[in-house]
Structures are given as structure tokens and as C-alpha cells.
Design a protein around this motif. Structure first.
Motif, short mmCIF file in Angstrom:
data_model
loop_
_atom_site.label_atom_id
_atom_site.label_comp_id
_atom_site.label_asym_id
_atom_site.label_seq_id
_atom_site.Cartn_x
_atom_site.Cartn_y
_atom_site.Cartn_z
N GLU A 6 0.84 -16.85 7.24
CA GLU A 6 0.68 -15.53 7.82
C GLU A 6 0.81 -14.40 6.81
OE1 GLU A 6 3.48 -15.37 11.04
OE2 GLU A 6 2.35 -16.83 12.24
N LYS A 7 1.51 -14.67 5.68
CA LYS A 7 1.69 -13.66 4.64
C LYS A 7 1.43 -14.27 3.28
CE LYS A 7 5.14 -10.76 6.90
NZ LYS A 7 6.47 -10.18 6.79
N ALA A 29 -6.84 -14.78 2.80
CA ALA A 29 -6.33 -13.85 3.82
C ALA A 29 -7.37 -13.61 4.91
CB ALA A 29 -5.92 -12.53 3.16
N ALA A 34 -4.45 -13.69 7.57
CA ALA A 34 -3.10 -13.45 7.05
C ALA A 34 -2.97 -12.06 6.45
CB ALA A 34 -2.77 -14.50 5.98
N GLU A 35 -1.74 -11.55 6.44
CA GLU A 35 -1.42 -10.32 5.72
C GLU A 35 -1.52 -10.61 4.23
OE1 GLU A 35 2.49 -8.75 6.28
OE2 GLU A 35 2.19 -8.39 8.41
N HIS A 37 -0.30 -9.08 0.52
CA HIS A 37 0.51 -8.16 -0.27
C HIS A 37 0.14 -8.37 -1.73
CE1 HIS A 37 3.60 -7.01 2.79
NE2 HIS A 37 3.08 -8.07 3.37
N GLU A 85 -7.39 -4.87 3.92
CA GLU A 85 -6.43 -3.78 3.75
C GLU A 85 -5.08 -4.41 3.45
OE1 GLU A 85 -4.83 -0.21 3.25
OE2 GLU A 85 -6.96 -0.49 3.71
N PRO A 86 -4.57 -4.20 2.22
CA PRO A 86 -3.29 -4.81 1.88
C PRO A 86 -2.18 -4.33 2.82
CG PRO A 86 -4.36 -3.95 -0.08
CD PRO A 86 -5.14 -3.46 1.10
N ALA A 87 -1.34 -5.27 3.24
CA ALA A 87 -0.20 -4.92 4.08
C ALA A 87 0.88 -4.24 3.25
CB ALA A 87 0.36 -6.17 4.75
#
Length: 155
Positions: A6-7, A29, A34-35, A37, A85-87
Motif C-alpha cells: 500500500e505504501k 504504484a 499504492a501511495e 513517497h 501524485e506523491p503522497a
């Protein structure tokens, strides 16, 4: 242990391998929903002084930090252009391997994506020392992306 990713945390340093790692992380992602970063770590170096350097002007560290911020912003822009879009975008200072591992724990990353070799002029045979350390110390799986075929794969 969680089965679903998820991340994702991708580490970038401007090297060719980290660019490929960012592309792979972006694709993952998108595919997994998934998020994503992104992190860049400004390595800490011992203080240095040059004769004749004007201490009233911006210091070397400020210049390094500005370049690092620009590199991170450029990577975020590339991710957005690729449709993600980066979390979170994270600029850290310290030892790159430990900062990446620590951030991954803080955000609860399920996967870390790194390039096999960074921007450092020192090269290790198959995998760089930073990525090797991240693999060794991370709490989650690590995907190491390589830009070139290794000598073992060449025929």
C-alpha cells in the motif's frame, strides 16, 4: 505481515540507477494503487574550511541543501508527469542508508525501491554500499533496480 503493498518509498539521488528506480516505483504504484513517497538524503560531511572563503556568503552546506531540494522537486515533477501524485516528498540529512530505513519505518512503507548504485564516485561490484545496507536493515522488502547488466549475466 501485510501481503498487500500500500505504501512505496523510492530513494533518489540523481543517479541513473535512482532514475530507473523511480520509474519502476511509479509503475508499481500505478499498478497496485499504492501511495508513493520519494526521499532524497543530503549526506552529512565533516565541516571544511577554505582559506579566503567569505563566511558571510551562503555556505557550502546551504548550497548542497539547495541542490538537494531542487533534485527532490525535480523528481516530484517527473512523478507527476508520469501520472502519480506523491503522497509525500521527504528531504532528510544524515547517513543515506539509515535515513531511508528510518523514514520507511516512520511512514509504514511496505516496499522500498532503490537504485543499485548511487551518485557516489565509489563503485562496488554488484550493488552499492547504500543499497546493500538498506537491504540489510529494512523492515520491509527492498527492490534494487539496476541500470546495467552485470558481468555475471553477460555472455
Amino acid at each position: 505481515m501485510q501481503e498487500r503493498i500500500e505504501k512505496i518509498l523510492v530513494a533518489t539521488d540523481g543517479s541513473r540507477d535512482s532514475e530507473l528506480a523511480a520509474r519502476k516505483a511509479t509503475a508499481l504504484a500505478q499498478e497496485l494503487g499504492a501511495e508513493l513517497h520519494v526521499v532524497h538524503v543530503v549526506p552529512v560531511a565533516p565541516p571544511y574550511y577554505l582559506p579566503g572563503y567569505d563566511s558571510g556568503s551562503p555556505g557550502f552546506y546551504e548550497e548542497d541543501f539547495r541542490k538537494a531540494r531542487d533534485l527532490l522537486e525535480e523528481q516530484v515533477h517527473k512523478l507527476r508527469e508520469a501520472g502519480v501524485e506523491p503522497a509525500g516528498s521527504h528531504l532528510r540529512t544524515g547517513e543515506p542508508d539509515s535515513e531511508v530505513v528510518e523514514l520507511a519505518e516512520e511512514i509504514g512503507a511496505d516496499l522500498i525501491v532503490v537504485g543499485s548504485r548511487g551518485a557516489s564516485p565509489l563503485v562496488r561490484p554488484l550493488i552499492g554500499s547504500v543499497s546493500s545496507s538498506i537491504v540489510t536493515h529494512a523492515h520491509c522488502p527492498v527492490l534494487v533496480v539496476r541500470a546495467e547488466e552485470t558481468a555475471l549475466r553477460r555472455e
